[in-house]
Write an enzyme that holds these catalytic residues in place. Structure first.
Site, PDB file in Angstrom:
ATOM      1  CG  ASP A  53      -1.970   1.109   1.170  1.00 35.83           C
ATOM      2  OD1 ASP A  53      -2.439   1.559   2.224  1.00 35.83           O
ATOM      3  OD2 ASP A  53      -2.321   1.526   0.038  1.00 35.83           O
ATOM      4  CG  ASN A  54      -0.001   3.796   2.002  1.00 29.76           C
ATOM      5  OD1 ASN A  54      -0.017   2.933   2.867  1.00 29.76           O
ATOM      6  ND2 ASN A  54      -1.056   4.555   1.731  1.00 29.76           N
TER       7      ASN A  54
HETATM    8  C1  LIG Z   1       2.422  12.808   4.594  1.00 37.24           C
HETATM    9  C2  LIG Z   1       1.334  11.764   4.711  1.00 37.24           C
HETATM   10  C3  LIG Z   1       0.945  11.282   5.972  1.00 37.24           C
HETATM   11  C4  LIG Z   1      -0.046  10.321   6.077  1.00 37.24           C
HETATM   12  C5  LIG Z   1      -0.644   9.858   4.916  1.00 37.24           C
HETATM   13  C6  LIG Z   1      -1.705   8.857   5.005  1.00 37.24           C
HETATM   14  C7  LIG Z   1      -1.321   7.421   5.177  1.00 37.24           C
HETATM   15  C8  LIG Z   1      -2.084   6.517   4.436  1.00 37.24           C
HETATM   16  C9  LIG Z   1      -1.840   5.152   4.604  1.00 37.24           C
HETATM   17  O1  LIG Z   1      -2.565   4.241   3.886  1.00 37.24           O
HETATM   18  C10 LIG Z   1      -0.870   4.684   5.477  1.00 37.24           C
HETATM   19  O2  LIG Z   1      -0.692   3.322   5.573  1.00 37.24           O
HETATM   20  C11 LIG Z   1      -0.117   5.595   6.223  1.00 37.24           C
HETATM   21  C12 LIG Z   1       0.915   5.151   7.210  1.00 37.24           C
HETATM   22  O3  LIG Z   1       1.720   5.968   7.652  1.00 37.24           O
HETATM   23  N1  LIG Z   1       0.861   3.889   7.603  1.00 37.24           N
HETATM   24  C13 LIG Z   1       1.753   3.429   8.641  1.00 37.24           C
HETATM   25  C14 LIG Z   1       1.046   2.322   9.385  1.00 37.24           C
HETATM   26  C15 LIG Z   1       1.445   1.928  10.566  1.00 37.24           C
HETATM   27  C16 LIG Z   1       0.718   0.872  11.324  1.00 37.24           C
HETATM   28  O4  LIG Z   1       1.541  -0.305  11.399  1.00 37.24           O
HETATM   29  C17 LIG Z   1       2.107  -0.407  12.704  1.00 37.24           C
HETATM   30  N2  LIG Z   1       3.539  -0.659  12.503  1.00 37.24           N
HETATM   31  C18 LIG Z   1       4.424   0.175  11.960  1.00 37.24           C
HETATM   32  N3  LIG Z   1       5.626  -0.410  11.853  1.00 37.24           N
HETATM   33  C19 LIG Z   1       5.491  -1.660  12.351  1.00 37.24           C
HETATM   34  C20 LIG Z   1       6.387  -2.749  12.516  1.00 37.24           C
HETATM   35  N4  LIG Z   1       7.669  -2.653  12.142  1.00 37.24           N
HETATM   36  N5  LIG Z   1       5.914  -3.905  13.047  1.00 37.24           N
HETATM   37  C21 LIG Z   1       4.623  -3.985  13.399  1.00 37.24           C
HETATM   38  N6  LIG Z   1       3.715  -2.992  13.274  1.00 37.24           N
HETATM   39  C22 LIG Z   1       4.161  -1.834  12.760  1.00 37.24           C
HETATM   40  C23 LIG Z   1       1.787   0.893  13.411  1.00 37.24           C
HETATM   41  O5  LIG Z   1       1.650   0.698  14.811  1.00 37.24           O
HETATM   42  C24 LIG Z   1       0.469   1.266  12.763  1.00 37.24           C
HETATM   43  O6  LIG Z   1      -0.617   0.536  13.281  1.00 37.24           O
HETATM   44  C25 LIG Z   1      -0.346   6.978   6.073  1.00 37.24           C
HETATM   45  C26 LIG Z   1      -0.257  10.315   3.674  1.00 37.24           C
HETATM   46  C27 LIG Z   1       0.721  11.299   3.569  1.00 37.24           C
HETATM   47 MG   LIG Z   2      -1.746   2.299   4.056  1.00 40.78          MG
END
Ligand SMILES: Cc1ccc(Cc2cc(O)c(O)c(C(=O)NC/C=C/[C@H]3O[C@@H](n4cnc5c(N)ncnc54)[C@H](O)[C@@H]3O)c2)cc1
Ligand SMILES: [Mg+2]
Length: 214
Positions: free
Chosen positions: A169-170
């Protein structure tokens, strides 16, 4: 005390979705995110692409990196054949607690194993802890700078076989440039970009589907 967005999202599921009906859980979350509060679920538009890839692969073993509130977990698990297993990794205990309840509301606990912990710690333990030899499908939706290191780790741990599918995704927004460069230039992957939009917005985003060639 103030509730969190994931808690309010769970409330919307419990209020508007029917227990045991995954589609109504997905619909309740999408409605909440469109009408009340945006949340970083893969969403309805990219979710249809995810559904079509899951249905095409018909996986027996799935790994999801980044459960968050369990939206994509429910979408994927609802399409799995009987006895198929989805392992989803989430290292934030608050998010994991919400996701467990969302997955339970959908009635999909038996197909999903939510592991509370970091992908870097758990990927090397998949075989010994869960008896998984290889994954048929991996859905990457966690921190964007972890996509590449975790993919290399899965390769090193022998968790990918000829034909394993990575769906990320993304790849445009927020973007995963190093991962994209890797899967698109490596002779060990055949990649395809599915253009779409950032969930619940008109901003461009998309999913990258990459087949591991062994
Ligand atoms: C600038 C900007 C900001 C935000 C957006 C919008 C946008 C749109 C999207 O679809 C996105 O998926 C995201 C995004 O940042 N997703 C990160 C998601 C993390 C989740 O996974 C968890 N996690 C993170 N690393 C780990 C890891 N190693 N082992 C286990 N769990 C982990 C966290 O605990 C969270 O539950 C952002 C668009 C543009
Ligand atoms: Mg996502």
């Amino acid at each position: 005390t103030q509730s969190t967005r994931p808690q309010r999202l769970l409330g919307a599921v419990q209020k508007n979705a029917t227990r045991g009906d995954p589609r109504s859980v997905v619909q309740a979350i999408d409605q909440f995110c469109r009408q009340k509060e945006w949340a970083m679920n893969v969403g309805d538009e990219k979710g249809c692409i995810l559904d079509s890839v899951v249905s095409e692969v018909n996986p027996a073993t799935v790994l999801e990196l980044g459960t968050y509130c369990g939206y994509s977990t429910v979408r994927i698990a609802s399409l799995l054949p009987p006895h198929a297993k989805l392992i989803t990794l989430e290292f934030n205990p608050d998010f994991a607690a919400i996701a467990r309840q969302v997955i339970a509301w959908a009635g999909l606990e038996d197909k999903v194993h939510l592991v509370e912990g970091a992908s870097g710690d758990w990927i090397p333990k998949m075989t010994e802890q869960f008896g998984v030899k290889t994954f048929d499908l991996v859905f990457l939706d966690h921190w964007k700078d972890r996509y590449l290191p975790d993919t290399m780790l899965m390769e090193e741990c022998g968790l990918l076989r000829k034909g394993s599918i990575l769906l990320a995704d993304n790849v445009i927004c927020p973007g995963t440039p190093d991962y994209l460069e890797y899967v698109r230039s490596s002779p060990r992957y055949e990649s395809q970009y599915f253009k779409s939009h950032l969930e619940y917005t008109k901003v461009e985003d998309g999913l990258e589907k990459s087949v591991f060639l062994g």
